[in-house]
Design a protein around this motif. Structure first.
Motif, mmCIF file in Angstrom:
data_model
loop_
_atom_site.group_PDB
_atom_site.id
_atom_site.type_symbol
_atom_site.label_atom_id
_atom_site.label_comp_id
_atom_site.label_asym_id
_atom_site.label_seq_id
_atom_site.Cartn_x
_atom_site.Cartn_y
_atom_site.Cartn_z
ATOM 1 N N TRP A 5 0.833 -1.201 0.000
ATOM 2 C CA TRP A 5 0.000 0.000 0.000
ATOM 3 C C TRP A 5 0.872 1.258 0.000
ATOM 4 O O TRP A 5 1.824 1.358 0.783
ATOM 5 N N ASP A 8 -2.278 7.411 -2.084
ATOM 6 C CA ASP A 8 -2.980 7.581 -3.353
ATOM 7 C C ASP A 8 -3.062 9.047 -3.721
ATOM 8 O O ASP A 8 -2.952 9.939 -2.849
ATOM 9 N N GLU A 15 -5.204 5.077 0.121
ATOM 10 C CA GLU A 15 -4.010 4.357 -0.283
ATOM 11 C C GLU A 15 -4.340 3.500 -1.500
ATOM 12 O O GLU A 15 -5.498 3.177 -1.743
ATOM 13 N N GLN A 16 -3.303 3.122 -2.235
ATOM 14 C CA GLN A 16 -3.514 2.263 -3.400
ATOM 15 C C GLN A 16 -2.527 1.111 -3.415
ATOM 16 O O GLN A 16 -1.424 1.197 -2.854
ATOM 17 N N THR A 18 -1.153 -2.001 -6.257
ATOM 18 C CA THR A 18 -1.165 -2.566 -7.600
ATOM 19 C C THR A 18 -1.336 -4.074 -7.519
ATOM 20 O O THR A 18 -0.661 -4.745 -6.737
ATOM 21 N N THR A 32 -5.802 -1.918 -10.002
ATOM 22 C CA THR A 32 -5.356 -1.113 -8.868
ATOM 23 C C THR A 32 -6.481 -1.007 -7.856
ATOM 24 O O THR A 32 -7.614 -0.653 -8.208
ATOM 25 N N VAL A 34 -7.875 0.798 -4.462
ATOM 26 C CA VAL A 34 -7.783 1.986 -3.614
ATOM 27 C C VAL A 34 -8.599 1.707 -2.360
ATOM 28 O O VAL A 34 -9.713 1.164 -2.443
ATOM 29 N N ARG A 35 -8.074 2.041 -1.207
ATOM 30 C CA ARG A 35 -8.820 1.792 0.023
ATOM 31 C C ARG A 35 -8.917 3.039 0.887
ATOM 32 O O ARG A 35 -8.057 3.922 0.855
ATOM 33 N N TYR A 80 -13.294 -0.064 -0.516
ATOM 34 C CA TYR A 80 -12.298 -0.377 -1.532
ATOM 35 C C TYR A 80 -12.872 -0.039 -2.907
ATOM 36 O O TYR A 80 -14.037 -0.347 -3.192
ATOM 37 N N ASP A 83 -9.831 0.120 -9.754
ATOM 38 C CA ASP A 83 -9.592 0.584 -11.121
ATOM 39 C C ASP A 83 -9.261 -0.656 -11.944
ATOM 40 O O ASP A 83 -8.178 -1.248 -11.790
ATOM 41 N N ARG A 89 -5.741 4.288 -12.907
ATOM 42 C CA ARG A 89 -4.441 3.971 -12.317
ATOM 43 C C ARG A 89 -3.818 2.717 -12.921
ATOM 44 O O ARG A 89 -2.619 2.480 -12.746
#
Length: 338
Positions: A5, A8, A15-16, A18, A32, A34-35, A80, A83, A89
């Motif tokens: 993490w 973002d 946060e993101q 991958t 991706t 994101v949370r 969450y 993407d 992202r």
């Protein structure tokens, strides 16, 4: 590529991560995640403190709706957003933006996201939330995984082609032939940019996020292989599916044609024919609630202040009634049964 993490682009509280997905004919593919995590008090006292929300964006889009994330975390849920491959992202050099030849391919993206979510906080109740094409994708995924979700929220889901069922049936063979022989061929551009203009006039798009590449004003170019995948999804919905959980479908009350500018585009859906979507929504499961929001645009949570408030109120009332065992809709002080 990150395997942990990291902060973002949306700033504090986001946060993101991958998610590697291997390779296809255009190279390396990732999704991706994101949370946004609720604060300590909401994690303990919130009515959705044992819930994970997984959000999937629409066509030519990515996740940037911080207000939506804060709505869920205020109720105690862990939020969450995914993407998908070749969007936002997850878009890489050499990718055809948004391109897919089967919506079932996104099962890999969703599986990778769910694995991380389980690693984060263990097995919890799952709420799926999808907008537009993401709503179609999650509807079909839920029908293939009928015991996975506790509730499903669809924000203007693309459940039927804009030409309607008859137009879709007439168009499908032609698209299918092109998808077989020229899957990445070009289509005439039909997005004149008025939906983006409506959002700009409403002040719905965050000035701090560059939309030009990940969310171009006139949308991504479309291709026969992608359109065939969407039409196959529409055909599946038209035949009837069962998502296996209560579903809330949020829609505008009105559709306005997007081929000339008018102020009506700021108070109506200019992407989907909402009456057709409402009819299609009755075929996705056995318990479906349809909320029509007066003054909403295609993404109801990017509408003007009053319809946006109505949408959040409808969503909160519905989700608490579905998932909070303390709510009187489920366990009232007085049992109405004889």
């Amino acid at each position: 590529m990150t395997t942990f993490w990291v902060p973002d682009l949306l700033g504090d509280g986001f946060e993101q991560l991958t998610l590697p997905l291997g390779h296809d004919d255009e190279g390396s593919v990732v999704a991706t995640l994101v949370r946004s995590i609720p604060n300590r008090l909401s994690r303990v006292t919130g009515p959705l403190a044992d819930v994970d929300v997984l959000y999937v964006h629409g066509w030519s889009d990515f996740f940037f709706q911080t207000e939506l994330a804060h709505f869920w975390t205020r109720l105690g849920a862990r939020f969450y957003a995914l993407d998908l491959r070749k969007y936002g992202r997850s878009l890489r050099e050499g990718h055809t933006p948004g391109y897919i030849e089967s919506l079932e391919t996104y099962d890999e993206d969703i599986a990778a996201a769910r694995e991380v979510m389980a690693r984060d906080a263990g097995t919890r109740r799952l709420v799926l939330m999808g907008h537009s094409t993401g709503g179609l994708t999650l509807t079909l995924w839920a029908a293939r995984h009928p015991d996975a979700a506790s509730a499903i929220v669809l924000n203007s889901p693309w459940l039927e082609l804009q030409l309607g069922a008859v137009g879709r049936q007439a168009l499908a063979p032609l698209v299918g032939v092109r998808a077989k022989f020229d899957p990445r061929g070009t289509h005439p551009a039909v997005d004149l940019g008025y939906y983006t203009r409506a959002q700009n006039e409403l002040g719905s798009l965050p000035p701090s996020v560059d939309m030009s590449v990940w969310r171009p004003p006139r949308g991504f170019a479309t291709h026969p292989g992608w359109l065939n995948a969407v039409i196959q999804g529409h055909r599946t919905v038209a035949a009837g599916v069962e998502v296996g959980a209560p579903a809330l479908v949020l829609l505008s009350k009105r559709f306005t044609s997007p081929f000339t500018w008018s102020e009506a585009l700021t108070t109506s859906d200019s992407v989907l024919v909402v009456d057709d979507i409402a009819r299609a929504a009755t075929r996705i499961g056995s318990l479906v609630t349809i909320a029509r929001i007066d003054g909403a645009i295609h993404d109801v949570f990017l509408s003007a202040a009053e319809p946006r408030r109505q949408a959040y109120d409808a969503l909160e009332q519905w989700i608490i009634g579905c998932l909070d065992p303390r709510h009187p809709l489920l366990f009232g002080a007085t049992d109405p049964r004889p």
